[in-house]
Write a protein that holds these residues in place. Structure first.
Motif, PDB file in Angstrom:
ATOM      1  N   VAL A  17      18.203 -11.728  29.851  1.00 33.23           N
ATOM      2  CA  VAL A  17      19.329 -11.297  30.324  1.00 33.23           C
ATOM      3  C   VAL A  17      20.180 -11.783  31.406  1.00 33.23           C
ATOM      4  CG1 VAL A  17      20.056  -9.018  31.123  1.00 33.23           C
ATOM      5  CG2 VAL A  17      18.232  -8.924  29.382  1.00 33.23           C
ATOM      6  N   GLU A  18      19.626 -12.421  32.263  1.00 30.08           N
ATOM      7  CA  GLU A  18      20.117 -13.097  33.465  1.00 30.08           C
ATOM      8  C   GLU A  18      21.229 -14.160  32.880  1.00 30.08           C
ATOM      9  OE1 GLU A  18      17.123 -13.913  36.397  1.00 30.08           O
ATOM     10  OE2 GLU A  18      17.306 -11.795  37.028  1.00 30.08           O
ATOM     11  N   ALA A  19      20.671 -15.168  31.998  1.00 31.34           N
ATOM     12  CA  ALA A  19      21.355 -16.332  31.359  1.00 31.34           C
ATOM     13  C   ALA A  19      22.378 -15.640  30.463  1.00 31.34           C
ATOM     14  CB  ALA A  19      20.327 -17.096  30.652  1.00 31.34           C
ATOM     15  N   ALA A  20      22.391 -14.709  29.773  1.00 34.55           N
ATOM     16  CA  ALA A  20      23.423 -14.200  28.942  1.00 34.55           C
ATOM     17  C   ALA A  20      24.515 -13.659  29.793  1.00 34.55           C
ATOM     18  CB  ALA A  20      22.932 -13.152  28.015  1.00 34.55           C
ATOM     19  N   SER A  34      26.628   0.148  36.377  1.00 36.11           N
ATOM     20  CA  SER A  34      25.329   0.663  35.934  1.00 36.11           C
ATOM     21  C   SER A  34      24.258  -0.398  35.360  1.00 36.11           C
ATOM     22  CB  SER A  34      25.448   1.724  34.797  1.00 36.11           C
ATOM     23  OG  SER A  34      26.595   1.002  33.819  1.00 36.11           O
ATOM     24  N   SER A  35      24.708  -1.460  35.450  1.00 31.15           N
ATOM     25  CA  SER A  35      23.776  -2.671  35.020  1.00 31.15           C
ATOM     26  C   SER A  35      22.609  -2.777  35.927  1.00 31.15           C
ATOM     27  CB  SER A  35      24.403  -4.034  35.128  1.00 31.15           C
ATOM     28  OG  SER A  35      25.541  -4.198  34.214  1.00 31.15           O
ATOM     29  N   VAL A  36      21.409  -3.173  35.305  1.00 31.27           N
ATOM     30  CA  VAL A  36      20.256  -3.125  36.063  1.00 31.27           C
ATOM     31  C   VAL A  36      19.805  -4.608  35.863  1.00 31.27           C
ATOM     32  CG1 VAL A  36      17.568  -2.635  36.134  1.00 31.27           C
ATOM     33  CG2 VAL A  36      19.478  -0.854  35.472  1.00 31.27           C
ATOM     34  N   PHE A  42      25.664  -4.102  31.452  1.00 37.95           N
ATOM     35  CA  PHE A  42      26.843  -3.319  30.780  1.00 37.95           C
ATOM     36  C   PHE A  42      28.153  -4.087  31.323  1.00 37.95           C
ATOM     37  CE2 PHE A  42      23.338  -0.086  31.131  1.00 37.95           C
ATOM     38  CZ  PHE A  42      23.391   0.021  29.682  1.00 37.95           C
ATOM     39  N   PHE A  43      28.998  -4.033  30.085  1.00 38.13           N
ATOM     40  CA  PHE A  43      30.547  -4.559  30.458  1.00 38.13           C
ATOM     41  C   PHE A  43      31.465  -3.574  29.994  1.00 38.13           C
ATOM     42  CE2 PHE A  43      28.167  -8.507  30.247  1.00 38.13           C
ATOM     43  CZ  PHE A  43      28.525  -9.392  31.281  1.00 38.13           C
ATOM     44  N   ALA A  44      32.209  -2.872  30.545  1.00 35.37           N
ATOM     45  CA  ALA A  44      33.254  -1.972  30.085  1.00 35.37           C
ATOM     46  C   ALA A  44      34.292  -2.689  29.546  1.00 35.37           C
ATOM     47  CB  ALA A  44      33.647  -1.282  31.257  1.00 35.37           C
ATOM     48  N   THR A  45      34.845  -2.135  28.343  1.00 35.86           N
ATOM     49  CA  THR A  45      36.138  -2.915  27.783  1.00 35.86           C
ATOM     50  C   THR A  45      36.870  -1.662  27.521  1.00 35.86           C
ATOM     51  OG1 THR A  45      35.258  -2.506  25.267  1.00 35.86           O
ATOM     52  CG2 THR A  45      34.444  -4.482  26.476  1.00 35.86           C
ATOM     53  N   GLY A  47      37.769  -0.926  24.757  1.00 35.17           N
ATOM     54  CA  GLY A  47      36.982  -0.003  23.271  1.00 35.17           C
ATOM     55  C   GLY A  47      35.831   0.541  23.957  1.00 35.17           C
ATOM     56  N   GLY A  48      34.956   0.231  23.281  1.00 33.32           N
ATOM     57  CA  GLY A  48      33.387   0.649  23.723  1.00 33.32           C
ATOM     58  C   GLY A  48      32.792  -0.252  24.588  1.00 33.32           C
ATOM     59  N   ALA A  49      31.838  -0.203  25.024  1.00 33.20           N
ATOM     60  CA  ALA A  49      31.119  -0.892  26.217  1.00 33.20           C
ATOM     61  C   ALA A  49      30.258  -2.023  25.449  1.00 33.20           C
ATOM     62  CB  ALA A  49      30.060  -0.093  26.963  1.00 33.20           C
ATOM     63  N   LEU A  50      29.885  -2.984  26.043  1.00 29.64           N
ATOM     64  CA  LEU A  50      29.225  -4.167  25.435  1.00 29.64           C
ATOM     65  C   LEU A  50      27.793  -4.002  26.353  1.00 29.64           C
ATOM     66  CD1 LEU A  50      28.759  -6.397  23.501  1.00 29.64           C
ATOM     67  CD2 LEU A  50      29.547  -7.678  25.526  1.00 29.64           C
TER      68      LEU A  50
END
Length: 146
Positions: A17-20, A34-36, A42-45, A47-50
């Protein structure tokens, strides 16, 4: 009864997760509060979130066996980012590679009159970067389908 015609969240399974998260930061993306850290991003876009989540955790949550995160071959899913011009596609492909991603298919003219290429993030998640002159983009950058 009907199910709303939308998606709220796309979750990509990743090895780390950290590398990505660092890769998507290098693209200039900003994560949501809201990411942990180290667990899920989480990335807000417009459209939907990623979301980025470890592949094993995603498989466990879905009660499915885990496949290898860097499995070769086509996973039968591609996300897309539509852009306003061919030049923007070329620039985006270049930025993707500079951030540590790879080119799956070089951008080229399409049979439907557009311009498109495919790139992959370091975990092999496939993205199409495209310009479709028949789908103008709204103020949020989302294509307007006819």
């Amino acid at each position: 009864m009907g199910i709303p015609q939308r998606f709220s969240l796309v979750t990509l399974g990743v090895a780390d997760v950290e590398a990505a998260t660092a890769f998507y930061h290098r693209l200039g993306w900003h994560e949501a509060r809201s990411s942990v850290a180290g667990e899920i991003t989480f990335f807000a876009t417009p459209g939907g979130a990623l979301a980025l989540w470890e592949t094993a955790e995603l498989a466990k949550d879905a009660a499915l066996p885990t496949f290898h995160a860097n499995a070769p071959g086509f996973r039968a899913v591609a996300l897309a980012i539509n852009l306003a011009s061919r030049e923007e596609v070329d620039d985006a492909v270049g930025d993707w590679v500079l951030a540590g991603g790879s080119i799956a298919k070089a951008a080229s003219e399409t049979e439907w009159g557009g311009y498109s290429g495919y790139v992959a993030d370091p975990d092999g998640n496939l993205w199409e970067l495209a310009h479709n002159p028949g789908w103008p983009l709204d103020e949020r950058g989302l294509p307007q389908l006819g």
